[in-house]
Design a protein around this motif. Structure first.
Motif, PDB file in Angstrom:
ATOM      1  N   ASN A  30       7.764   6.868 -24.727  1.00 53.11           N
ATOM      2  CA  ASN A  30       6.691   5.969 -24.292  1.00 53.11           C
ATOM      3  C   ASN A  30       6.414   6.047 -22.793  1.00 53.11           C
ATOM      4  OD1 ASN A  30       6.344   4.970 -26.923  1.00 53.11           O
ATOM      5  ND2 ASN A  30       7.984   3.485 -26.620  1.00 53.11           N
ATOM      6  N   ASP A  31       7.366   6.569 -22.018  1.00 54.37           N
ATOM      7  CA  ASP A  31       7.245   6.565 -20.570  1.00 54.37           C
ATOM      8  C   ASP A  31       7.243   7.947 -19.930  1.00 54.37           C
ATOM      9  OD1 ASP A  31       7.439   3.631 -20.246  1.00 54.37           O
ATOM     10  OD2 ASP A  31       9.460   3.936 -21.043  1.00 54.37           O
ATOM     11  N   LEU A  32       7.746   8.957 -20.635  1.00 48.14           N
ATOM     12  CA  LEU A  32       7.986  10.282 -20.069  1.00 48.14           C
ATOM     13  C   LEU A  32       7.213  11.360 -20.820  1.00 48.14           C
ATOM     14  CD1 LEU A  32       9.852  12.168 -18.211  1.00 48.14           C
ATOM     15  CD2 LEU A  32      11.344  12.281 -20.200  1.00 48.14           C
ATOM     16  N   VAL A  33       6.649  12.287 -20.055  1.00 44.26           N
ATOM     17  CA  VAL A  33       6.017  13.469 -20.636  1.00 44.26           C
ATOM     18  C   VAL A  33       6.651  14.689 -19.980  1.00 44.26           C
ATOM     19  CG1 VAL A  33       3.865  14.772 -20.906  1.00 44.26           C
ATOM     20  CG2 VAL A  33       3.829  12.278 -21.053  1.00 44.26           C
ATOM     21  N   ILE A  34       7.176  15.589 -20.808  1.00 44.15           N
ATOM     22  CA  ILE A  34       7.758  16.827 -20.295  1.00 44.15           C
ATOM     23  C   ILE A  34       6.727  17.931 -20.477  1.00 44.15           C
ATOM     24  CG2 ILE A  34       9.584  18.551 -20.572  1.00 44.15           C
ATOM     25  CD1 ILE A  34      11.387  16.256 -21.608  1.00 44.15           C
ATOM     26  N   VAL A  35       6.463  18.642 -19.377  1.00 50.10           N
ATOM     27  CA  VAL A  35       5.551  19.783 -19.396  1.00 50.10           C
ATOM     28  C   VAL A  35       6.341  21.000 -18.949  1.00 50.10           C
ATOM     29  CG1 VAL A  35       3.432  20.798 -18.474  1.00 50.10           C
ATOM     30  CG2 VAL A  35       3.555  18.317 -18.865  1.00 50.10           C
ATOM     31  N   SER A  36       6.567  21.930 -19.868  1.00 52.06           N
ATOM     32  CA  SER A  36       7.295  23.158 -19.550  1.00 52.06           C
ATOM     33  C   SER A  36       6.288  24.239 -19.195  1.00 52.06           C
ATOM     34  CB  SER A  36       8.120  23.610 -20.748  1.00 52.06           C
ATOM     35  OG  SER A  36       9.445  23.259 -20.599  1.00 52.06           O
TER      36      SER A  36
ATOM     37  N   ILE B  91       5.547  19.524 -24.413  1.00 51.56           N
ATOM     38  CA  ILE B  91       4.457  20.447 -24.106  1.00 51.56           C
ATOM     39  C   ILE B  91       5.012  21.723 -23.467  1.00 51.56           C
ATOM     40  CG2 ILE B  91       2.365  20.787 -22.717  1.00 51.56           C
ATOM     41  CD1 ILE B  91       2.096  17.651 -22.786  1.00 51.56           C
ATOM     42  N   VAL B  92       4.564  22.861 -23.972  1.00 52.24           N
ATOM     43  CA  VAL B  92       4.920  24.156 -23.394  1.00 52.24           C
ATOM     44  C   VAL B  92       3.618  24.878 -23.072  1.00 52.24           C
ATOM     45  CG1 VAL B  92       6.076  26.373 -23.765  1.00 52.24           C
ATOM     46  CG2 VAL B  92       7.059  24.282 -24.729  1.00 52.24           C
TER      47      VAL B  92
END
Length: 188
Positions: free
Chosen positions: A103-109, A133-134
């Motif tokens: 709900n708070d974090l988005v990982i973008v690789s 997300i990659v």
């Protein structure tokens, strides 16, 4: 027998605490010397194509990295390559962080590897059960360069909700350390 055990543990610890070299050509060309002298205007906006064909728009603004698709979220930008052993080792940690803080974090690789087809990356995502997300985009290299010059991988930036870099991680990072930093950002 003890020698084999010590050798194995030594190699394992080297892999654990080391990052992969970006294999960047270290020689300074005449073009790069000219750039330093002329201070050519840097690129500040990037469009990174994700493996699901969505576009991640990123803007470098002063000391901030703005991910336009995810305002008000904590962003963890992860620069990686599929051939890099430490990058593969950190994937389960990133999966867990994405699950625990969805709900708070988005990982973008951001993939820093040339000539990888989207199908190859999708197979990699499936093999490792990646839930974040990659991107597979030529703009990824330029973004890595302009966002602070990624020298080795894995390198990660933890951004607060305003896009300011809260922490930079180089090499493998214990999951607990990233969780502590995420909780600090959430408290602010």
């Amino acid at each position: 027998m003890q020698f084999k055990t010590i050798a194995f543990l030594s190699i394992l610890s080297i892999l654990f605490f080391a990052g992969c070299d970006s294999k960047e050509n270290k020689e300074e060309t005449s073009d790069s010397k000219i750039e330093k002298v002329e201070k050519i205007e840097k690129k500040t906006e990037f469009q990174l194509k994700a493996t699901d064909n969505s576009i991640i728009n990123i803007k470098l603004e002063n000391d901030k990295i703005i991910v336009k698709e995810h305002p008000g979220k904590i962003i963890l930008i992860n620069f990686f390559a599929t051939w890099c052993p430490p990058c593969k080792v950190e994937i389960p940690n990133l999966i867990k962080l994405q699950e625990d803080y969805k709900n708070d974090l988005v990982i973008v690789s951001v993939l820093l590897e040339e000539m990888k087809t989207n199908d190859e990356i999708l197979a990699f995502i499936k093999e490792f059960n990646i839930n974040y997300i990659v991107t597979n985009s030529t703009d990824g290299f330029e973004f890595a360069k302009e966002s602070g010059g990624v020298k080795s991988i894995p390198t990660m930036y933890l951004l607060n909700k305003e896009g300011t870099i809260f922490q930079k991680y180089v090499g493998l990072v214990p999951n607990e350390m990233m969780e502590i930093d995420i909780k600090k950002v959430l408290q602010k």
